[in-house]
Design a protein around this motif. Structure first.
Motif, mmCIF file in Angstrom:
data_model
loop_
_atom_site.group_PDB
_atom_site.id
_atom_site.type_symbol
_atom_site.label_atom_id
_atom_site.label_comp_id
_atom_site.label_asym_id
_atom_site.label_seq_id
_atom_site.Cartn_x
_atom_site.Cartn_y
_atom_site.Cartn_z
ATOM 1 N N ALA A 1 7.798 5.516 6.843
ATOM 2 C CA ALA A 1 7.933 4.160 7.116
ATOM 3 C C ALA A 1 6.948 3.030 6.532
ATOM 4 O O ALA A 1 7.300 2.104 6.137
ATOM 5 N N GLU A 2 5.587 3.608 6.545
ATOM 6 C CA GLU A 2 4.654 2.963 5.565
ATOM 7 C C GLU A 2 5.040 2.452 4.100
ATOM 8 O O GLU A 2 4.817 1.272 3.801
ATOM 9 N N PHE A 3 5.599 3.625 3.584
ATOM 10 C CA PHE A 3 5.947 3.226 2.133
ATOM 11 C C PHE A 3 7.206 2.429 1.952
ATOM 12 O O PHE A 3 7.378 1.493 1.113
ATOM 13 N N GLY A 4 8.160 2.366 2.959
ATOM 14 C CA GLY A 4 9.366 1.785 3.063
ATOM 15 C C GLY A 4 8.970 0.271 3.354
ATOM 16 O O GLY A 4 9.536 -0.645 3.044
ATOM 17 N N GLU A 5 8.164 0.014 4.250
ATOM 18 C CA GLU A 5 7.389 -1.318 4.612
ATOM 19 C C GLU A 5 6.701 -2.011 3.532
ATOM 20 O O GLU A 5 6.796 -3.152 3.103
ATOM 21 N N TRP A 6 6.031 -1.087 2.543
ATOM 22 C CA TRP A 6 5.488 -1.771 1.065
ATOM 23 C C TRP A 6 6.906 -2.123 0.566
ATOM 24 O O TRP A 6 6.711 -3.444 -0.151
ATOM 25 N N ILE A 7 7.821 -1.404 0.440
ATOM 26 C CA ILE A 7 8.969 -1.749 -0.585
ATOM 27 C C ILE A 7 9.460 -3.065 -0.023
ATOM 28 O O ILE A 7 9.853 -3.951 -0.845
ATOM 29 N N ARG A 8 9.740 -3.188 1.226
ATOM 30 C CA ARG A 8 10.686 -4.293 1.668
ATOM 31 C C ARG A 8 9.755 -5.603 1.928
ATOM 32 O O ARG A 8 10.249 -6.535 1.493
ATOM 33 N N HIS A 9 8.398 -5.225 2.207
ATOM 34 C CA HIS A 9 7.576 -6.702 2.398
ATOM 35 C C HIS A 9 6.454 -7.036 1.475
ATOM 36 O O HIS A 9 6.183 -8.152 1.646
ATOM 37 N N ARG A 10 5.950 -5.951 0.872
ATOM 38 C CA ARG A 10 4.806 -6.440 0.042
ATOM 39 C C ARG A 10 5.064 -5.967 -1.343
ATOM 40 O O ARG A 10 4.452 -6.626 -2.509
ATOM 41 N N CYS A 11 6.225 -5.219 -1.919
ATOM 42 C CA CYS A 11 6.224 -5.063 -3.096
ATOM 43 C C CYS A 11 6.798 -6.471 -3.991
ATOM 44 O O CYS A 11 7.591 -7.152 -3.106
ATOM 45 N N GLU A 12 6.327 -6.661 -5.053
ATOM 46 C CA GLU A 12 6.400 -8.019 -5.714
ATOM 47 C C GLU A 12 7.987 -8.309 -6.501
ATOM 48 O O GLU A 12 8.130 -9.119 -7.147
#
Length: 194
Positions: free
Chosen positions: A41-52
């Motif tokens: 879930a943490e990795f998915g959150e990075w992809i969805r909300h913090r990945c540029e």
């Protein structure tokens, strides 16, 4: 039917209950290993909300992985999520056409993103030609992000298939509107399509 039970918040220790704030079947199955779900879930959150990486391009890449691998869960969920990030129904139809090697109407960057997703999914790597086109459009950092996104969702579809995760009723309408192909192309076919 899934190979592991779909857990609910009440099945988890108090500190793990927030993991099911979004109680989709994938998360409910992964909750059988709370630490694995937390990391996923943490990795998915990075992809969805913090990945540029541009979110529309990201979702097109994920949809290409889901369509190419005929993953009903990934495909249906990311049509819905894609809509939230600027992917239109026309984009989904164009992606299906592009996968079949037909005229699709996407521009150079979208076409290259879809090609990258097909190449990594089928051949485990991107061609030098696709890399060069995307490097010119995205730059090195966002291109690495794209590779990570495509690779992560190739892992996700393997988790979904192996655990036999069911599509929730709320997402079945996306499968009806945009059915998956009867047969997915093999690596040779995927390489030829651009």
């Amino acid at each position: 039917m899934a190979l592991v039970p779909y857990l609910s918040e009440s099945d988890l220790a108090e500190e793990d209950r927030p993991l099911l704030a979004r109680p989709i079947n994938l998360f409910r199955a992964l909750a059988n290993s709370p630490d694995a779900l937390r990391t996923h879930a943490e990795f998915g959150e990075w992809i969805r909300h913090r990945c540029e990486l541009d979110p529309r391009l990201r979702e097109l890449a994920i949809l290409q992985v889901g369509y190419l691998t005929a993953s009903p869960y990934e495909w249906s969920h990311h049509i819905k999520i894609g809509h939230d990030f600027g992917v239109s129904d026309d984009d989904v139809t164009a992606l299906i056409a592009a996968t079949a090697g037909r005229e699709h109407g996407f521009g150079e960057v979208e076409t290259a993103v879809l090609a990258a997703a097909r190449e990594i999914t089928a051949d485990t790597r991107m061609t030098d030609e696709t890399w060069a086109v995307l490097l010119g459009h995205l730059g090195r950092a966002r291109l690495v992000d794209l590779v990570i996104v495509i690779s992560f969702y190739n892992a996700v579809i393997r988790i979904l298939a192996t655990l036999q995760i069911d599509v929730e009723p709320d997402y079945e309408r996306y499968l009806e509107a945009f059915p998956l192909a009867e047969q997915t192309p093999g690596p040779e076919t995927a390489r030829r399509r651009g």
